[in-house]
Design a protein around this motif. Sequence first.
Motif, mmCIF file in Angstrom:
data_model
loop_
_atom_site.group_PDB
_atom_site.id
_atom_site.type_symbol
_atom_site.label_atom_id
_atom_site.label_comp_id
_atom_site.label_asym_id
_atom_site.label_seq_id
_atom_site.Cartn_x
_atom_site.Cartn_y
_atom_site.Cartn_z
ATOM 1 N N SER A 231 0.831 -1.215 0.000
ATOM 2 C CA SER A 231 0.000 0.000 0.000
ATOM 3 C C SER A 231 0.861 1.260 0.000
ATOM 4 O O SER A 231 0.521 2.249 -0.654
ATOM 5 N N VAL A 232 1.979 1.216 0.728
ATOM 6 C CA VAL A 232 2.878 2.382 0.753
ATOM 7 C C VAL A 232 3.408 2.670 -0.646
ATOM 8 O O VAL A 232 3.362 3.809 -1.129
ATOM 9 N N ASN B 115 0.655 3.845 -3.033
ATOM 10 C CA ASN B 115 0.285 5.237 -2.740
ATOM 11 C C ASN B 115 1.333 6.206 -3.248
ATOM 12 O O ASN B 115 1.004 7.279 -3.783
ATOM 13 N N THR C 269 -4.894 1.850 2.529
ATOM 14 C CA THR C 269 -4.388 2.722 3.583
ATOM 15 C C THR C 269 -3.988 4.068 2.991
ATOM 16 O O THR C 269 -3.991 4.248 1.766
ATOM 17 N N SER C 270 -3.609 4.979 3.884
ATOM 18 C CA SER C 270 -3.066 6.272 3.475
ATOM 19 C C SER C 270 -1.568 6.355 3.782
ATOM 20 O O SER C 270 -0.981 7.438 3.738
ATOM 21 N N TYR C 271 -0.952 5.207 4.086
ATOM 22 C CA TYR C 271 0.465 5.189 4.457
ATOM 23 C C TYR C 271 1.353 5.602 3.278
ATOM 24 O O TYR C 271 1.136 5.192 2.136
ATOM 25 N N LEU C 272 2.361 6.385 3.610
ATOM 26 C CA LEU C 272 3.352 6.810 2.620
ATOM 27 C C LEU C 272 4.773 6.464 3.048
ATOM 28 O O LEU C 272 5.713 6.582 2.246
ATOM 29 N N SER D 86 3.562 5.069 8.563
ATOM 30 C CA SER D 86 3.150 6.449 8.828
ATOM 31 C C SER D 86 2.504 7.059 7.600
ATOM 32 O O SER D 86 2.800 6.680 6.462
ATOM 33 N N THR D 87 1.627 8.040 7.875
ATOM 34 C CA THR D 87 0.938 8.734 6.785
ATOM 35 C C THR D 87 1.593 10.056 6.436
ATOM 36 O O THR D 87 1.262 10.645 5.403
ATOM 37 N N ASN D 88 2.527 10.535 7.304
ATOM 38 C CA ASN D 88 3.161 11.832 7.055
ATOM 39 C C ASN D 88 4.610 11.793 7.486
ATOM 40 O O ASN D 88 5.028 10.923 8.271
ATOM 41 N N HIS E 30 6.783 9.798 10.505
ATOM 42 C CA HIS E 30 7.830 8.889 10.024
ATOM 43 C C HIS E 30 9.168 9.214 10.679
ATOM 44 O O HIS E 30 9.876 8.303 11.131
#
Length: 342
Positions: free
Chosen positions: A232-233, A236, A303-306, A319-321, A325
């Motif tokens: 997902s990371v 995204n 997810t919104s994970y980056l 983490s999303t931001n 992170h």
Amino acid sequence: MFTRLIKFVLFLAILIVIAITGAYYYLQHFAQQKIQLTANQQLFTVERGMSITRLAAQMQSQKLLENAKPLPYLLQFEPDLRHIKSGTYQLTPDMTVHDFLTLLNSGKEIQLSIQFVEGSRAKDWLIKLQSQPDIKKVLTDDLTLAQIAEEIGLKGQSLEGWLYPDTYHYTPNSTDLDILKRAYQRMNNELQTIWLTRDENLPYQSPYELLIMASIIEKETGLRDERSLVASVFVNRLKRKMKLQTDPTVIYGMGDRYDGNIRRRDLTDKNSYNTYVIDGLPPTPIAMPSKASLLAAAHPAQTSYLFFVADGRGGHVFSTNLNSHNQAVQAYLKIIRSQQAR
């Protein structure tokens, strides 16, 4: 005169019956004789077209029997055992001559095996194949991965990523090329099936790009429950046109220069596998992915994970931001320093 002739014929017939009966019991005794095995003599190879006489000679030369000359006569009494098939057979302790012949008639050759683990690279496979004495080598050392790929039926691509990690069974004198062809067909079949059932709106233009992604996921985590999160990371980031920034691709691009450390200059090195520099995916897979990684690439978690970083306990923190992170990175470094201080 006629009476004497009848008596002689009867006497001769009795002698023949006695001789045949004696021969039969002798050969039955021979059939129940145990072959002699040593620790280093566990295999027996029957060459194609081998005659019964030559078979007996080979048994004797390999010291399975002190005297194998009665073998052809035994097979005259038991013609059903004459259908001997070529191949290499596993001999077992307490095996009789009859057991031995039954095995050779069955055609059940010894099954050897070689295991290739997920996350290994093409060159690792080739080294392992070279180390197996029972595998016939037809691929020469001067062939490139692209040339070997052509040999197995894969045109215009590197061999990397295209071999399905698993345990492969084979008989002695199978070739390295045969095993690679089987592994390629297995991976190709799995990839095509998974591609057809992938989620919608994924940033892959082809099954090959999914294969590349799966190889990166494979190298990033060995935890089955994390694979879809890692996927997902990267999905995204691709959708947002962000660089993947994944260390395993950097390591692959370094090749033999990698000594266990990634330095700042390695992260800025301009090569096609450095995902800190290039946009999108690298040009080829970086390892042989498992089915679990292929499925994760095809069905990433929503997810919104980056970002993600190791948690120091075998898993990762997602983490999303960037701020979160960075905090996770500092926490990881603190754990590492604590471990080093012990």
